[in-house]
Design an enzyme around this catalytic site. Structure first.
Site, PDB file in Angstrom:
ATOM      1  N   ASP A  75      -8.891   0.775 -20.854  1.00  0.00           N
ATOM      2  CA  ASP A  75      -9.391  -0.837 -20.249  1.00  0.00           C
ATOM      3  C   ASP A  75      -9.865  -1.032 -18.906  1.00  0.00           C
ATOM      4  OD1 ASP A  75      -9.036  -3.265 -22.165  1.00  0.00           O
ATOM      5  OD2 ASP A  75      -8.515  -4.062 -19.971  1.00  0.00           O
ATOM      6  N   HIS A  81      -8.101  -7.859 -25.303  1.00  0.00           N
ATOM      7  CA  HIS A  81      -8.313  -6.426 -25.225  1.00  0.00           C
ATOM      8  C   HIS A  81      -8.250  -5.817 -26.574  1.00  0.00           C
ATOM      9  CE1 HIS A  81      -9.446  -7.068 -21.249  1.00  0.00           C
ATOM     10  NE2 HIS A  81      -9.067  -7.778 -21.325  1.00  0.00           N
ATOM     11  N   GLN A  86     -14.685 -17.351 -19.170  1.00  0.00           N
ATOM     12  CA  GLN A  86     -15.882 -18.165 -20.298  1.00  0.00           C
ATOM     13  C   GLN A  86     -16.844 -19.141 -19.581  1.00  0.00           C
ATOM     14  OE1 GLN A  86     -11.977 -19.702 -21.833  1.00  0.00           O
ATOM     15  NE2 GLN A  86     -11.462 -17.554 -22.240  1.00  0.00           N
TER      16      GLN A  86
END
Length: 491
Positions: free
Chosen positions: A115, A16, A388
């Site tokens: 974030d 990140h 993912q």
């Protein structure tokens, strides 16, 4: 004239932090009326963020403040630890921002960029009466999925158990229905429900979302944000690809050595196997991979890491050479010495950028996916955790830029992987990703060209970045008369 001050709050995880810092650089290079202050939160006793923040070109337009470290409740699970860390840092953020706005040489506070895992800081931004933009470190299609799951939960009361029972799910940001086995574990597990609800709600509380992707890559998903009524009120700014520069980390391998070896290989002949900063496999799986590599006879670079102790969240480490020999099939290193290299930590972008690299067996982390596309290297998908599985599905089924080793493989934090991927399946993926005349390679090469142009003047990411800057400057004009029309016109 005072600059417009934008406060960045990245999440401490390296995946990140790095793309956020790249975005900060992009912003100030584009417009000299902006100044960025990055407030760095650290996990207790962690030094990995230092490597990245120290390499930033500090200037009068960009500076870094390391927030004081906080201790965490003992024996807390990863989610509670993270929440406790962010709550504890709110006061420090408030203080740092107050200091920024009072100094004579400082700019005028314009916006927060937080974030995607730090949306609780929106509360702090509200106290300063400025807008908050979320920096989303995955793709637009996955952002659309996240918001859609929140809507399903709120509107139709669909919970994790029901999601598990569905075969597939129609999602506005995907052209194909998404199989439930391609959803992230956190969406399918009861114990993650309240965390996910907070995460999704946090995204919807933002004034806009900056995404590390680009319209040419995810055009369908980007359009869905304009056409779907439930998404249309949330502006998105795809400004990627923001790629990771390699930090100066030394693994057990000398990266110059690897590049020299690649220099001697034919173009597009090497498959690179690498599974991210947290990816590792147990011994059974390592043997299947070795077997597949050997049977395929292809040239390879394999970044093989040692799993951390069960039930811990620490990253994998590098094997010693002695230990490496004992987990690989007997004689493997000797038999493949001519055609391949087994290494520990790898200089990923250097390897992907090398003309000899022809395919990438990857965990499909979003940063790795963008790098692979940028360098024109097709991916053989092998997802492990987080989002993912969804990225793998998008690559293979939506974008046709990946081939499948696995789509639904997943590693659970406490119970390990859901199955063993067999050597024949891995071998098929390796052969397929290296296919010189394949459609997938052609598509990836075309997208590689587009990814290099999109941040240049006239490209879609360049345009979105301009819109974002206009938005930030407009906020100031709203609140501060000394930023009169003249300052705005100069944009």
């Amino acid at each position: 004239m005072k600059k417009a001050e934008v406060v960045f709050i990245p999440f401490p995880g390296v995946g990140h932090l790095v793309s956020t810092l790249e975005f900060a650089k992009l912003l100030i290079n584009r417009d000299n009326r902006l100044r960025v202050t990055v407030l760095v939160i650290k996990f207790p006793n962690s030094t990995e963020t230092n490597v990245y923040t120290k390499s930033l070109p500090i200037s009068d337009s960009l500076h870094v403040i390391n927030l004081p470290e906080c201790s965490l409740p003992p024996n807390s699970d990863p989610v509670s630890a993270r929440n406790a860390l962010l709550e504890a840092q709110k006061l420090n953020v408030k203080e740092a921002v107050s200091n920024l706005t009072t100094g004579a040489e400082n700019g005028v506070l314009a916006a927060f960029v937080v974030d995607m895992f730090c949306t609780t800081m929106i509360d702090v931004a509200k106290e300063f009466s400025v807008p908050t933009l979320v920096f989303f470190t995955s793709g637009v299609a996955f952002l659309g999925l996240s918001l859609h799951l929140h809507t399903l939960r709120e509107r139709d009361n669909v919970d994790s158990t029901q999601l598990q029972q569905l075969r597939e799910l129609a999602v506005p940001s995907f052209t194909n229905s998404v199989p439930s086995k391609s959803l992230p574990s956190s969406v399918l597990r009861k114990e993650w429900e309240s965390f996910m609800m907070d995460f999704w709600k946090g995204l919807k509380n933002a004034d806009g979302i900056i995404v590390n992707s680009f319209e040419e890559l995810e055009s369908y998903a980007v359009r869905s944000f304009l056409s779907d009524p439930s998404l249309a009120c949330l502006p998105i700014y795809p400004v990627g690809p923001l790629l990771n520069p390699e930090p100066k980390i030394k693994g057990t391998v000398d990266s110059d050595d690897i590049i020299k070896w690649l220099d001697d290989q034919p173009p597009s002949s090497v498959v690179f196997l690498c599974f991210g900063s947290m990816g590792s496999f147990d011994e059974d799986q390592v043997k299947e991979i070795a077997c597949a590599i050997e049977n395929s006879g292809t040239r390879f670079i394999w970044s093989l890491r040692k799993p951390p102790p069960k039930g811990t969240m620490i990253p994998p480490t590098d094997y010693t050479l002695f230990y490496l020999g004992s987990i690989l099939p007997e004689g493997f290193l000797e038999r493949t010495a001519e055609i391949g290299r087994v290494i520990g930590w790898s200089p990923q972008t250097k390897i992907l950028a090398h003309p000899a690299t022809g395919g990438f067996a990857s965990h499909c982390g979003w940063n790795s996916t963008l790098e692979s596309i940028y360098f024109g290297v097709p991916i053989a998908t092998w997802p492990l955790y987080a989002e993912q599985q969804t990225n793998a599905f998008e690559l293979v089924c939506e974008l046709k830029m990946g081939v499948e080793i696995a789509l639904d493989y997943r590693v659970e934090f406490n119970s390990g992987p859901n199955y063993l991927v067999t050597a024949d399946k891995i071998e098929k993926g390796i052969r397929s990703v290296l296919d010189k005349d394949g459609e997938v390679r052609k598509k990836v090469k075309e997208m590689s060209e587009k990814s290099r142009k999109t941040l240049l003047e006239g490209g879609s990411s360049y345009t979105y970045l301009g819109r974002l800057i206009d938005y930030i400057m407009n906020q100031i004009n709203h609140f501060h008369s000394d930023f009169g029309q003249e300052a705005y016109n100069h944009s």
